[in-house]
Design an enzyme around this catalytic site. Structure first.
Site, mmCIF file in Angstrom:
data_model
loop_
_atom_site.group_PDB
_atom_site.id
_atom_site.type_symbol
_atom_site.label_atom_id
_atom_site.label_comp_id
_atom_site.label_asym_id
_atom_site.label_seq_id
_atom_site.Cartn_x
_atom_site.Cartn_y
_atom_site.Cartn_z
ATOM 1 N N GLY A 11 17.891 46.698 -6.162
ATOM 2 C CA GLY A 11 17.009 48.017 -6.046
ATOM 3 C C GLY A 11 17.514 49.215 -6.271
ATOM 4 O O GLY A 11 17.052 49.943 -7.220
ATOM 5 N N HIS A 12 18.510 49.565 -5.593
ATOM 6 C CA HIS A 12 19.087 50.663 -6.258
ATOM 7 C C HIS A 12 19.673 50.681 -7.266
ATOM 8 O O HIS A 12 19.618 51.865 -8.191
ATOM 9 C CB HIS A 12 20.607 51.096 -5.228
ATOM 10 C CG HIS A 12 20.544 50.845 -3.725
ATOM 11 N ND1 HIS A 12 20.896 49.870 -3.159
ATOM 12 C CD2 HIS A 12 19.947 51.798 -2.999
ATOM 13 C CE1 HIS A 12 20.613 50.330 -1.701
ATOM 14 N NE2 HIS A 12 19.862 51.306 -1.824
ATOM 15 N N GLY A 20 12.585 54.762 -5.095
ATOM 16 C CA GLY A 20 11.854 53.551 -5.084
ATOM 17 C C GLY A 20 10.604 53.338 -4.495
ATOM 18 O O GLY A 20 10.467 54.028 -3.415
ATOM 19 N N GLN A 21 9.793 52.438 -5.050
ATOM 20 C CA GLN A 21 8.563 52.342 -4.329
ATOM 21 C C GLN A 21 8.669 51.757 -3.172
ATOM 22 O O GLN A 21 7.622 52.017 -2.069
ATOM 23 C CB GLN A 21 7.663 51.401 -5.224
ATOM 24 C CG GLN A 21 6.240 51.210 -4.555
ATOM 25 C CD GLN A 21 5.410 50.134 -5.185
ATOM 26 O OE1 GLN A 21 5.387 50.137 -6.458
ATOM 27 N NE2 GLN A 21 4.690 49.523 -4.491
HETATM 28 P P1 AMP Z 1 18.428 53.840 0.507
HETATM 29 O O1 AMP Z 1 19.931 53.591 0.225
HETATM 30 O O2 AMP Z 1 17.964 52.710 1.551
HETATM 31 O O3 AMP Z 1 18.025 55.154 1.175
HETATM 32 O O4 AMP Z 1 17.487 53.799 -0.908
HETATM 33 C C1 AMP Z 1 17.926 54.867 -1.839
HETATM 34 C C2 AMP Z 1 16.872 54.731 -2.827
HETATM 35 O O5 AMP Z 1 16.704 53.259 -3.358
HETATM 36 C C3 AMP Z 1 15.427 55.011 -2.158
HETATM 37 O O6 AMP Z 1 14.958 55.672 -3.270
HETATM 38 C C4 AMP Z 1 14.758 53.578 -1.896
HETATM 39 O O7 AMP Z 1 13.396 53.570 -2.183
HETATM 40 C C5 AMP Z 1 15.363 53.022 -3.150
HETATM 41 N N1 AMP Z 1 15.189 51.331 -3.033
HETATM 42 C C6 AMP Z 1 15.639 50.842 -1.697
HETATM 43 N N2 AMP Z 1 15.218 49.258 -1.961
HETATM 44 C C7 AMP Z 1 14.736 49.029 -2.948
HETATM 45 C C8 AMP Z 1 14.218 48.001 -3.791
HETATM 46 N N3 AMP Z 1 14.274 46.891 -3.295
HETATM 47 N N4 AMP Z 1 13.557 48.279 -5.085
HETATM 48 C C9 AMP Z 1 13.589 49.396 -5.624
HETATM 49 N N5 AMP Z 1 14.015 50.736 -4.904
HETATM 50 C C10 AMP Z 1 14.833 50.578 -3.727
#
Ligand code: AMP
Length: 284
Positions: free
Chosen positions: A36-37, A147-148
């Site tokens: 995702g990231h 991310g959505q």
């Molecule tokens: P985090 O590390 O959880 O703070 O996420 C960092 C970025 O990655 C944020 O913009 C999230 O929305 C994005 N993100 C997390 N999981 C996913 C995913 N499964 N698909 C797309 N983007 C993601």
């Protein structure tokens, strides 16, 4: 890939790049990276001349009872993954420099932070807004990739950027999922093999909603009921909330007339998971 820890050094480096006319794309993360990231990083690499990512587990967005201390971390693995993608800059600031004592500022975006995630995580978004505003001031990106998966966070940050006239465009990237439909998340590591199966409840409920809307249903109450029923097959999963919200304003909607978001949060054991779909009234 240049790894920078100091705030001043990062700000200076990015200012220099801007002066040279570079277009900086920025991906803020809390690390423990997954596909995702990485999809956000890949998108930035395609669209910008410089890609910067940050890894910072932000204490200000965790409530005292939440999982800050046990949030998964593996910086060496993250560095390897980002090197492989050949990004330009990795920013890994230290908590003490980000939040020098006394730290007295916090950014509140009103209304849309008190529903959905804001109900069970009351100061969460203030913590997110403040760290992202700080990071934007340091990195000065042309484009911020979000991310959505965290749709409410993305809508709120977009509003903050608009309200504060920050010179950054926001690009929302699709949710990347595991084979069984589970939205990828650093927190999925907490799930037991049985828990992973139960976690399919979220996507099952969202798919049921999508199907109903496609076949013409417009009443959000009926759609929510159907989603709740989808959880019957997954007794280990417990719904926290289901929210139908307008795509632009994130205000709750009761009748599906325009592009809207159906967001869901649920507990599988003590793991809290979120997911959502964005749908037009045609169910697309
Ligand atoms: P985090 O590390 O959880 O703070 O996420 C960092 C970025 O990655 C944020 O913009 C999230 O929305 C994005 N993100 C997390 N999981 C996913 C995913 N499964 N698909 C797309 N983007 C993601």
């Amino acid at each position: 890939m240049k790894q920078i820890t100091g705030i001043q050094r990062m700000q200076k480096h990015c200012t220099g790049l801007k002066v040279q006319g570079e277009k900086i794309g920025f991906v803020p993360t809390m690390g423990y990276l997954h596909e995702g990231h990485l999809s956000l990083v890949k998108r930035s690499k395609k669209e910008c001349s410089i890609t910067a990512a940050s890894i910072f587990v932000n204490p200000a967005q965790f409530a005292p009872h939440e999982d800050f201390d046990r949030y998964p971390r593996n910086i060496n693995r993250d560095i390897k993954l980002l090197r492989k993608l050949d990004i330009d800059i990795l920013f890994t600031p230290k908590t003490g420099e980000i939040y020098p004592e006394p730290f007295l500022t916090s950014i509140l975006v009103d209304e849309i932070t008190t529903i959905g995630e804001g109900v069970s995580r009351s100061r969460h978004f203030q913590g997110v807004n403040t760290i992202v505003a700080k990071l934007l001031n340091i990195v000065q990106p042309s484009v911020l990739y979000l991310g959505q998966k965290d749709i409410q966070q993305a809508v709120i940050l977009k509003k903050m950027i608009q309200d504060l006239n920050m010179p950054t465009a926001v690009k929302l990237c699709p949710t990347i999922r595991e084979k069984n439909g589970l939205a990828m998340s650093s927190r999925n590591i907490y799930l037991s093999p049985k828990g992973r199966k139960s976690a399919a409840a979220l996507i099952t409920a969202l798919r049921a909603a999508k199907k109903m809307i496609k076949s013409g249903e417009r009443d959000c109450k009926k759609i929510t009921k159907k989603m709740e029923a989808a959880f019957d097959r997954f007794p280990e999963a417990k719904i926290d909330y289901i929210l139908c919200a307008d795509f632009e304003s994130f205000k709750p909607v009761f009748v599906f007339e325009r592009r809207a978001i159906i967001a869901i949060a649920a507990y599988v054991g003590n793991v809290r998971l979120i997911d959502n779909v964005i749908l037009s009234p045609q169910g697309k």
